[in-house]
Design a protein around this motif. Structure first.
Motif, mmCIF file in Angstrom:
data_model
loop_
_atom_site.group_PDB
_atom_site.id
_atom_site.type_symbol
_atom_site.label_atom_id
_atom_site.label_comp_id
_atom_site.label_asym_id
_atom_site.label_seq_id
_atom_site.Cartn_x
_atom_site.Cartn_y
_atom_site.Cartn_z
ATOM 1 N N GLU A 401 43.586 44.964 33.218
ATOM 2 C CA GLU A 401 43.840 44.208 34.452
ATOM 3 C C GLU A 401 42.815 44.477 35.562
ATOM 4 O OE1 GLU A 401 47.824 44.659 35.832
ATOM 5 O OE2 GLU A 401 48.707 43.676 34.080
ATOM 6 N N PRO A 402 42.480 45.735 35.867
ATOM 7 C CA PRO A 402 41.478 45.951 36.959
ATOM 8 C C PRO A 402 40.129 45.324 36.648
ATOM 9 C CG PRO A 402 42.640 48.002 36.434
ATOM 10 C CD PRO A 402 42.996 47.013 35.362
ATOM 11 N N TYR A 403 39.707 45.410 35.389
ATOM 12 C CA TYR A 403 38.430 44.806 34.987
ATOM 13 C C TYR A 403 38.501 43.287 35.133
ATOM 14 C CZ TYR A 403 37.460 49.392 32.937
ATOM 15 O OH TYR A 403 37.246 50.739 32.748
ATOM 16 N N GLU A 404 39.630 42.736 34.741
ATOM 17 C CA GLU A 404 39.796 41.284 34.814
ATOM 18 C C GLU A 404 39.820 40.814 36.273
ATOM 19 O OE1 GLU A 404 43.109 37.940 33.458
ATOM 20 O OE2 GLU A 404 42.990 39.839 32.373
ATOM 21 N N GLU A 405 40.536 41.548 37.118
ATOM 22 C CA GLU A 405 40.631 41.165 38.530
ATOM 23 C C GLU A 405 39.262 41.257 39.213
ATOM 24 O OE1 GLU A 405 43.603 43.621 40.268
ATOM 25 O OE2 GLU A 405 45.260 42.706 39.136
ATOM 26 N N GLU A 410 34.420 38.383 41.392
ATOM 27 C CA GLU A 410 32.984 38.112 41.344
ATOM 28 C C GLU A 410 32.713 36.630 41.120
ATOM 29 O OE1 GLU A 410 30.759 40.554 38.677
ATOM 30 O OE2 GLU A 410 31.844 42.380 39.231
ATOM 31 N N VAL A 411 33.417 36.038 40.179
ATOM 32 C CA VAL A 411 33.234 34.605 39.901
ATOM 33 C C VAL A 411 33.640 33.782 41.112
ATOM 34 C CG1 VAL A 411 33.995 32.691 38.441
ATOM 35 C CG2 VAL A 411 33.552 34.931 37.421
ATOM 36 N N SER A 431 38.062 30.188 38.905
ATOM 37 C CA SER A 431 37.527 31.512 38.564
ATOM 38 C C SER A 431 38.449 32.221 37.559
ATOM 39 C CB SER A 431 37.366 32.363 39.829
ATOM 40 O OG SER A 431 38.602 32.497 40.512
ATOM 41 N N THR A 432 39.738 32.072 37.736
ATOM 42 C CA THR A 432 40.689 32.667 36.780
ATOM 43 C C THR A 432 40.519 32.055 35.401
ATOM 44 O OG1 THR A 432 42.292 33.058 38.563
ATOM 45 C CG2 THR A 432 43.136 33.080 36.297
ATOM 46 N N SER A 433 40.359 30.721 35.354
ATOM 47 C CA SER A 433 40.202 30.027 34.070
ATOM 48 C C SER A 433 38.926 30.479 33.358
ATOM 49 C CB SER A 433 40.165 28.516 34.312
ATOM 50 O OG SER A 433 39.897 27.831 33.115
ATOM 51 N N ILE A 434 37.836 30.641 34.108
ATOM 52 C CA ILE A 434 36.552 31.055 33.510
ATOM 53 C C ILE A 434 36.673 32.441 32.880
ATOM 54 C CG2 ILE A 434 34.177 31.755 34.077
ATOM 55 C CD1 ILE A 434 34.201 29.466 36.187
ATOM 56 N N VAL A 435 37.309 33.354 33.603
ATOM 57 C CA VAL A 435 37.431 34.731 33.110
ATOM 58 C C VAL A 435 38.369 34.779 31.907
ATOM 59 C CG1 VAL A 435 38.235 37.053 33.685
ATOM 60 C CG2 VAL A 435 36.857 35.749 35.331
ATOM 61 N N LYS A 437 38.935 32.502 29.706
ATOM 62 C CA LYS A 437 38.222 31.990 28.538
ATOM 63 C C LYS A 437 37.237 33.023 28.001
ATOM 64 C CE LYS A 437 38.533 27.063 29.708
ATOM 65 N NZ LYS A 437 37.776 25.858 30.167
ATOM 66 N N SER A 438 36.591 33.719 28.911
ATOM 67 C CA SER A 438 35.607 34.728 28.504
ATOM 68 C C SER A 438 36.274 35.908 27.813
ATOM 69 C CB SER A 438 34.825 35.231 29.725
ATOM 70 O OG SER A 438 34.137 34.180 30.355
ATOM 71 N N LEU A 439 37.530 36.183 28.195
ATOM 72 C CA LEU A 439 38.258 37.319 27.621
ATOM 73 C C LEU A 439 39.115 36.922 26.410
ATOM 74 C CD1 LEU A 439 39.487 39.204 30.830
ATOM 75 C CD2 LEU A 439 37.824 40.025 29.147
ATOM 76 N N LYS A 440 39.030 35.667 26.014
ATOM 77 C CA LYS A 440 39.884 35.188 24.934
ATOM 78 C C LYS A 440 39.704 35.998 23.664
ATOM 79 C CE LYS A 440 41.108 31.012 22.351
ATOM 80 N NZ LYS A 440 40.815 29.568 22.130
ATOM 81 N N ASP A 441 38.450 36.304 23.308
ATOM 82 C CA ASP A 441 38.194 37.067 22.082
ATOM 83 C C ASP A 441 38.753 38.481 22.187
ATOM 84 O OD1 ASP A 441 36.983 34.906 20.924
ATOM 85 O OD2 ASP A 441 34.929 35.571 21.375
ATOM 86 N N VAL A 442 38.663 39.048 23.387
ATOM 87 C CA VAL A 442 39.194 40.407 23.590
ATOM 88 C C VAL A 442 40.707 40.407 23.400
ATOM 89 C CG1 VAL A 442 39.497 42.290 25.255
ATOM 90 C CG2 VAL A 442 37.324 41.040 25.145
ATOM 91 N N TYR A 443 41.378 39.442 24.011
ATOM 92 C CA TYR A 443 42.834 39.384 23.886
ATOM 93 C C TYR A 443 43.261 39.064 22.448
ATOM 94 C CZ TYR A 443 43.862 39.869 28.858
ATOM 95 O OH TYR A 443 44.004 40.371 30.127
ATOM 96 N N ASN A 444 42.489 38.231 21.759
ATOM 97 C CA ASN A 444 42.794 37.948 20.351
ATOM 98 C C ASN A 444 42.677 39.225 19.506
ATOM 99 O OD1 ASN A 444 43.338 35.249 20.702
ATOM 100 N ND2 ASN A 444 41.258 34.557 20.210
#
Length: 745
Positions: A401-405, A410-411, A431-435, A437-444
């Motif tokens: 969560e802190p990394y994501e926030e 930043e975005v 900005s939330t949507s962009i992040v 999507k970028s974290l989708k692989d991590v969450y998968n």
């Protein structure tokens, strides 16, 4: 012993006194109910007049007043329902207030107390007991003791004395039909009269004729678990239901029907027994079947076979190519060895190495694989695996969560500086949507690492079955194991769950931590206990660890040759010091002739007792062609209807045969009903039913259809055939084509 005229007059005077008091109390309850009804109407009127239409614009004060009115109305409803039950109690009492009496003189007392016993207590205004509830401590002597020295246990301790007399009554419509002095032996007049009657469409209470051995089961609280082994017709289910009524009476301040669950063989049987507790003045407990309970817990993802469909397959699919594969699979998966394999496999799954990976966000290490392993195997090790994985996933997502926030912020700044956006909400959303999507692989990756897929876990058992067999030094033919592995995995890949696989999956699901909350269940009743496997008993133990169990069955009535307990010693988790095995040694259902005939079907000698109630010898009739057999069947149905028998059960071997015979009888203008699946309702009259759904039921007349050697030709079907024959109260006829089944030779 007959009663003289003087005694008759005294008894009629006493009955009149009892009825007068019962009528007085009934009138009180009716008056109270009328008042409650008027109060409820007045409360509703006040609610409308004071509050009118409820609206949020009227503020919280109106809502608070409305909730207060609702609480009052709920309380009024509860009081009304309680008063209604009392009214019904007194109405039953006016019809038949009591059925027995004991004359008891307590040690060191001068006078004899006449204790009248009925379905409910009746206490006068002067607090004198006019009638004792059959469940009261003193009433136990009516069932357990003959005249002479006797005692009973109550909260004050053991009360000893002498019974100087016992009397039984038949009261109907507020009139004594007959009475007699008796020691309540098994052959007493009242029991004989009850047994000679025709069956009803529901099971009836047996409170007037409970026998000593049955009473020992009903009132026994010295052990946490009771196993009741009883022959066909020994009253096991009736005893269990009366035991529930007794527990509800004795522990009324501690338990309610919601704290008790009964597992019945099928829903037909649940319907059949549904009237007993209401007859005794109690609400029904929660009734279910193992099949329904299991299907609910396993969800709807797979096509699931029912227990009835399994029986139909076993009995009617012997000519199919894969039949032997299926039978081998069933035998293996219901064995004690497989239960032990599952336990070993659970331990393996919980401790095996896992493919945990480092979780990295924007080249920054959030948590290492070593740290994840430590959380899983050390910090969360006390939790079952499913909950462990769920907690692990939550923990990793919390650390991200802190990394994501920070990334979202930043975005956001970049979007703001771009000048392409005006609305703040739009920039936050983008900005939330962009992040995300970028974290989708991590969450998968996190989801994959912490996934709990029960089916895949179960498949893994068969993929590695040889390993576990070798580890546990179990010897099986390689060809058999290969058959079982291939057959099981192919079915699972096709989204098919055979019944025996569902049991294993439910066990795994419970063992891995997905156990529903059953803490409110304090007593569990398992009926037809012989038809559960050791693995199913393991599941009962997992689900209801703190509950007290009453297990009722008859090893001789194991209808499924491949799924049964085999021996009560195979129930692992019942502590011997906490468990009592009670044998009910007498059968009350059938005539002597039917009982003796049925017991000859069993290979082993059966020395249980029976009531000496006589009837016609069972008829075994052979035919050379089906038309003649069907004509004779119709002729006999009409004959027994004219003899005023209420229930005629025509028992076929399979549901397919039930369907064919039902259609034939309907085409011949017979008023007939059928049961083909286990959620159909039981009704009186002419009923066609498959063999495996008839267990637990009883009929005035049983007509077994096509008991030929072609139809019943396997030793595996011996106990099933015996169970069918023991459904008969008064008449048993067996019809066959060409050659009689070898089970009767």
């Amino acid at each position: 012993m007959s009663v003289n005229n003087y005694e008759w007059n005294l008894e009629n005077e006493w009955l009149e006194k009892v009825l007068t008091e019962a009528k007085r109390q009934l009138d009180q309850k009716r008056h109270a109910k009328d008042k409650l009804k008027k109060d409820a109407i007045e409360t509703q009127r006040e609610l409308w007049n004071d509050l009118g239409s409820i609206s949020i614009e009227n503020g919280l004060d109106q809502l608070s007043d409305f909730i207060s009115f609702m609480d009052i109305m709920k309380n009024q409803k509860r009081n009304h329902e309680f008063t209604q039950k009392l009214e019904e109690k007194y109405e039953r009492m006016l019809e038949s207030p009591y059925f027995g009496r004991i004359d008891f003189i307590e040690d060191k007392e001068d006078s004899t107390e006449k204790c009248y016993i009925g379905l409910s207590n009746l206490i006068s205004e002067d607090f004198d007991f006019l009638i004792y509830d059959w469940r009261a401590p003193i009433s136990s002597m009516f069932y357990d003791c003959e005249t002479g020295r006797a005692s009973y246990e109550c909260p004050e301790g053991i009360i000893s004395g002498e019974i100087t007399g016992k009397r039984q009554y038949k009261i109907s419509g507020g009139k004594i039909e007959y009475m007699f002095d008796s020691n309540l032996s098994i052959d007493d007049e009242m029991l004989q009269e009850l047994l000679s009657k025709n069956s009803d469409d529901k099971m009836k209470a047996i409170v007037t004729t409970i026998q000593r051995e049955q009473n020992q089961v009903i009132r026994n609280e010295n052990y946490k678990n009771l196993i009741v082994q009883g022959a066909a017709g020994s009253g096991k289910t009736s005893v269990a239901l009366h035991r529930i009524a007794y527990l509800l009476y004795k522990h009324r301040d501690k338990i309610t029907p919601k704290n008790i669950i009964i597992f019945s063989p099928n829903n037909i049987f649940n319907d059949y027994i549904s009237n007993v507790l209401p007859q005794l003045g109690e609400d029904n407990m929660y009734q279910t079947t193992f099949n329904d309970y299991m299907h609910k817990e396993l969800g709807d993802e797979f096509k699931k076979e029912t227990s009835s469909e399994m029986m139909e397959y076993i009995l009617d699919s012997k000519d199919k190519l894969i039949y032997e594969d299926r039978v081998k699979s069933i035998k293996f998966k219901t064995s004690l060895e497989f239960t032990n394999i599952l336990k070993e496999y659970i331990s393996y799954v919980e401790t095996m190495d896992r493919d945990f990976e480092d979780i990295i966000v924007r080249n920054k290490l959030v948590i290492s694989s070593d740290e994840i392993n430590k959380l899983f195997f050390n910090d969360f090790s006390e939790l079952p695996i499913k909950r462990r994985l769920k907690k692990l996933k939550s923990r990793i997502e919390f650390l991200i969560e802190p990394y994501e926030e920070a990334w979202i912020n930043e975005v956001y700044e970049e979007l703001f500086e771009s000048g392409d956006y005006i609305e703040r909400e739009e920039m936050i959303e983008e900005s939330t949507s962009i992040v995300k999507k970028s974290l989708k692989d991590v969450y998968n990756k996190i989801s994959q690492m912490t996934e709990f897929n029960l089916i895949e876990i179960y498949k893994g058992l068969f993929k590695n079955l040889d390993t576990f067999l070798n580890k546990m030094n179990m010897k099986y033919e390689n060809s058999l194991i290969e058959h079982i592995k291939t057959y099981s995995i192919d079915n699972l890949n096709a989204n098919i769950l055979n019944y025996e696989d569902q049991v294993a999956l439910l066990y795994l699901k419970c063992a891995f931590g997905h156990v529903p909350n059953t803490s409110q269940i304090k007593y569990i009743i398992i009926d037809e206990a012989q038809d559960y496997t050791p693995l199913q008993y393991e599941i009962f133990y997992q689900l209801f660890k703190s509950a007290k169990m009453t297990i009722l069955g008859d090893i001789n009535q194991s209808i499924n040759p491949f799924m049964n307990v085999g021996n009560y010693n195979n129930i692992y988790n019942l502590s011997k010091s906490d468990t009592l095995l009670i044998n009910l040694t007498k059968t009350y259902r059938s005539t002597m002739e039917i009982t003796k005939f049925s017991r000859n079907i069993l290979i082993k000698d059966a020395d249980d007792g029976y009531v000496e109630r006589h009837g016609d010898e069972p008829k075994v009739v052979g035919f050379s062609d089906k038309n003649h057999m069907n004509e004779k069947l119709i002729e006999d149905i009409i004959y027994y209807q004219q003899k005023n028998y209420k229930s005629i059960g025509i028992i076929t071997k399979t549901a397919r045969q039930t369907e064919d015979l039902y259609n034939f009888l309907k085409d011949n203008d017979m008023d007939v009903k059928s049961i083909k699946k286990d959620d159909d309702s039981y009704t009186n009259g002419i009923l066609v039913i498959p063999s495996y759904l008839a267990k637990g039921l009883e009929f005035d007349v049983v007509l077994i259809y096509d008991a030929s050697n072609k139809n019943y030709n396997s030793e595996d079907e011996r106990l099933l055939f015996y169970t069918c024959c023991t459904r008969a109260l008064h008449v048993l006829n067996i019809y066959y084509l060409d050659e009689i089944t070898s089970l009767l030779k």
